[in-house]
Design a protein around this motif. Structure first.
Motif, PDB file in Angstrom:
ATOM      1  N   LEU A  41      16.441  14.452  37.881  1.00  0.00           N
ATOM      2  CA  LEU A  41      15.875  15.810  37.933  1.00  0.00           C
ATOM      3  C   LEU A  41      15.256  16.053  39.310  1.00  0.00           C
ATOM      4  O   LEU A  41      14.366  15.306  39.735  1.00  0.00           O
ATOM      5  CB  LEU A  41      14.800  15.950  36.857  1.00  0.00           C
ATOM      6  N   PRO A  42      15.727  17.082  40.054  1.00  0.00           N
ATOM      7  CA  PRO A  42      15.193  17.300  41.409  1.00  0.00           C
ATOM      8  C   PRO A  42      13.723  17.719  41.409  1.00  0.00           C
ATOM      9  O   PRO A  42      13.277  18.413  40.487  1.00  0.00           O
ATOM     10  CB  PRO A  42      16.063  18.444  41.956  1.00  0.00           C
ATOM     11  N   GLY A  85      18.965  25.588  45.830  1.00  0.00           N
ATOM     12  CA  GLY A  85      19.732  24.583  46.553  1.00  0.00           C
ATOM     13  C   GLY A  85      20.580  23.722  45.633  1.00  0.00           C
ATOM     14  O   GLY A  85      21.481  23.016  46.085  1.00  0.00           O
ATOM     15  N   TYR A  86      20.313  23.795  44.316  1.00  0.00           N
ATOM     16  CA  TYR A  86      21.063  23.012  43.330  1.00  0.00           C
ATOM     17  C   TYR A  86      21.847  23.940  42.407  1.00  0.00           C
ATOM     18  O   TYR A  86      21.292  24.926  41.913  1.00  0.00           O
ATOM     19  CB  TYR A  86      20.120  22.160  42.488  1.00  0.00           C
ATOM     20  N   LYS A 124      23.784  19.187  44.458  1.00  0.00           N
ATOM     21  CA  LYS A 124      23.038  19.803  45.560  1.00  0.00           C
ATOM     22  C   LYS A 124      24.059  20.463  46.481  1.00  0.00           C
ATOM     23  O   LYS A 124      24.976  19.805  46.959  1.00  0.00           O
ATOM     24  CB  LYS A 124      22.233  18.760  46.321  1.00  0.00           C
ATOM     25  N   VAL A 125      23.946  21.780  46.718  1.00  0.00           N
ATOM     26  CA  VAL A 125      24.953  22.478  47.537  1.00  0.00           C
ATOM     27  C   VAL A 125      24.385  22.944  48.878  1.00  0.00           C
ATOM     28  O   VAL A 125      25.131  23.447  49.724  1.00  0.00           O
ATOM     29  CB  VAL A 125      25.531  23.703  46.786  1.00  0.00           C
ATOM     30  N   TYR A 411      23.724  27.745  49.486  1.00  0.00           N
ATOM     31  CA  TYR A 411      22.864  28.438  48.528  1.00  0.00           C
ATOM     32  C   TYR A 411      22.019  29.490  49.238  1.00  0.00           C
ATOM     33  O   TYR A 411      21.483  30.385  48.615  1.00  0.00           O
ATOM     34  CB  TYR A 411      21.944  27.435  47.830  1.00  0.00           C
ATOM     35  N   PHE A 412      21.914  29.350  50.600  1.00  0.00           N
ATOM     36  CA  PHE A 412      21.006  30.214  51.353  1.00  0.00           C
ATOM     37  C   PHE A 412      21.718  30.946  52.479  1.00  0.00           C
ATOM     38  O   PHE A 412      22.765  30.516  52.950  1.00  0.00           O
ATOM     39  CB  PHE A 412      19.869  29.362  51.939  1.00  0.00           C
ATOM     40  N   ASN A 413      21.114  32.075  52.921  1.00  0.00           N
ATOM     41  CA  ASN A 413      21.642  32.815  54.063  1.00  0.00           C
ATOM     42  C   ASN A 413      21.377  32.052  55.358  1.00  0.00           C
ATOM     43  O   ASN A 413      20.470  31.222  55.417  1.00  0.00           O
ATOM     44  CB  ASN A 413      20.995  34.198  54.131  1.00  0.00           C
ATOM     45  N   ARG A 414      22.171  32.353  56.377  1.00  0.00           N
ATOM     46  CA  ARG A 414      22.075  31.626  57.643  1.00  0.00           C
ATOM     47  C   ARG A 414      21.711  32.554  58.781  1.00  0.00           C
ATOM     48  O   ARG A 414      22.021  33.734  58.746  1.00  0.00           O
ATOM     49  CB  ARG A 414      23.441  31.005  57.980  1.00  0.00           C
ATOM     50  N   THR A 415      21.071  31.952  59.818  1.00  0.00           N
ATOM     51  CA  THR A 415      20.882  32.694  61.063  1.00  0.00           C
ATOM     52  C   THR A 415      22.175  32.582  61.862  1.00  0.00           C
ATOM     53  O   THR A 415      23.019  31.731  61.589  1.00  0.00           O
ATOM     54  CB  THR A 415      19.749  32.064  61.901  1.00  0.00           C
TER      55      THR A 415
END
Ligand code: SF4
Length: 419
Positions: A41-42, A85-86, A124-125, A411-415
């Motif tokens: 479990l994270p 993130g998961y 985890k992605v 899972y997240f936006n990027r700069t």
């Protein structure tokens, strides 16, 4: 018995079921996870009890899922809610249609016990440390909010973000006041979709929206003033239109176009992103021409009927979403699909095939594998119960990697520096 089933009692205490393996769900189908699919479990996960949902376990040697509460309702199923993130691979093992009323809008994940610790079917992605819950300490928040409110007097969007940070605990809104990373720009009280699991508006009252919908349209000046302030003081900054507390930003394209032009003339190196339902390709074109750097289009499926059964579009159809993605790619900006992943639907063969076509034929750079926050019964009622379990989310990701070399998951936006 490797991964033991878990259940909870009325006081929320969690127990492991001796001699019963964990039951997972792929849509409504019971499956047993493989070792490859299970992780400890994270950190930052939460536990959610599933009241009125029966706990199940695989009886060792029987191969069938059995009730762990002997039909009495003193015990119920329990689940995990993963940190950002998961991506979850399976739903908790229970009968989702038996619940009295709908579960709140969260992404429920199966929960198991092994060797003295909890385990979940997940992968985890994204390794982006910026969104780890431990990074969001509220001790200086009020002080920072006061400082920003003083600096950007009468800016209604700053006042809105203060509510989002304090009351909804929105990480992105907290970033603005903590002067770092991704900053949200909610702009639209209205939307041209009517998603079954909309987290900001649930008109039929069947389930409670997780946050209050924005009630005003900020001016281009309020948007650009706040954004430029953020780019002047934040490390690794980006700003994003299209947040959980609003409707659809495309509905405010004229305001966004003016704001983007102002931001880009003041901060040419800045990253301006839009999270959108992608319903209006012509409006996407004008935003790209104004200087937009990246787009994230949210879909639950690349199969027209599954998409429209969930998004319930009012003045567009799925084909226009595809056209928006292509338009953005042809304009040379960074294109992300925000896939609302639901184990048992997203990994059906026809869904995976359609997704391969959408991503490969329209220049998509990244797939965000986001967990869809909804009561499984409510979702399956809307999109249909599949006859068979899905192939498995890990297998789906492997096939996508084989079929679309170079595709990235996250899972997240990027700069811009990370495009
Ligand atoms: S597109 Fe977003 S705001 Fe619109 S209904 Fe769907 S979830 Fe809600």
């Amino acid at each position: 018995m490797t991964y033991q089933a878990t259940y909870t009692n009325k006081s929320g205490e969690i127990f492991d079921a001796k001699n019963h393996g964990v039951v997972c769900c792929s849509a409504q189908h019971f499956v047993q996870p493989t070792d490859e699919e299970m992780i400890p479990l994270p950190e930052g996960s939460k536990f959610f009890t599933l009241p009125d949902h029966e706990p199940l376990g695989w009886k060792s040697g029987s191969g069938s899922a059995v009730l762990l509460n002997n039909g009495k309702n003193d015990l119920s199923a329990v689940s995990a809610f993963l940190p950002p993130g998961y991506t979850r691979l399976y739903l908790p093992g229970t009968y989702f249609h038996t619940g009295k009323g709908l579960l709140p809008l969260w992404a429920y994940t199966a929960l198991a016990w092994k060797d003295g610790e909890f385990w979940v079917p997940a992968v985890k992605v994204d390794d982006d440390k910026h969104w780890n819950p431990s990074k969001f300490d509220d001790r200086n928040l009020d002080e920072n909010i006061a400082m920003k409110m003083e600096r950007l007097k009468d800016n209604r969007l700053v006042q809105q973000l203060a509510i989002c940070a304090r009351d909804f605990h929105c990480f992105a809104a907290k970033n603005f006041f903590l002067e770092r990373w991704e900053c949200p720009l909610p702009t639209s009280p209205v939307c041209n979709s009517d998603c079954v699991g909309c987290i900001s508006l649930q008109p039929n009252g069947k389930v409670k929206a997780s946050m209050e919908r924005l009630k005003f349209i900020p001016s281009a000046k309020e948007i650009s003033e706040l954004s430029i302030d953020h780019f002047e003081c934040a490390p690794e900054p980006l700003v994003s239109f299209g947040q959980g507390c609003e409707g659809e930003p495309i509905m405010q394209t004229d305001t966004l176009t003016e704001a983007i032009r102002t931001i880009k003339s003041a901060k040419p190196e800045s990253t301006v992103n839009i999270n959108t339902n992608g319903s209006k390709p012509d409006k996407i074109k004008s935003l790209c021409e104004a200087g937009l750097d990246s787009i994230r289009v949210s879909i639950n499926s690349a199969v027209k009927q599954t998409y429209e059964n969930y998004y319930r579009p009012s003045d567009y159809c799925y084909n226009e979403v595809v056209k928006s993605i292509k338009t953005a790619s042809e304009a040379g900006i960074f294109v992300t699909i925000n896939l609302l992943v639901f184990p048992g639907i997203s990994d059906q063969e026809d869904e995976v095939e359609a997704l391969i076509g959408l991503v490969r034929d329209n220049g998509v750079n990244l797939i965000q594998m986001r967990n869809l926050n909804i009561d499984p019964h409510y979702y399956l009622e809307a999109v249909g119960y599949p006859e068979t379990p899905g192939m498995g989310i890990l297998k789906m990701m492997d096939i996508l990697k084989q079929e679309i070399p170079g595709i990235r998951f996250g899972y997240f936006n990027r700069t811009k520096a990370e495009f």
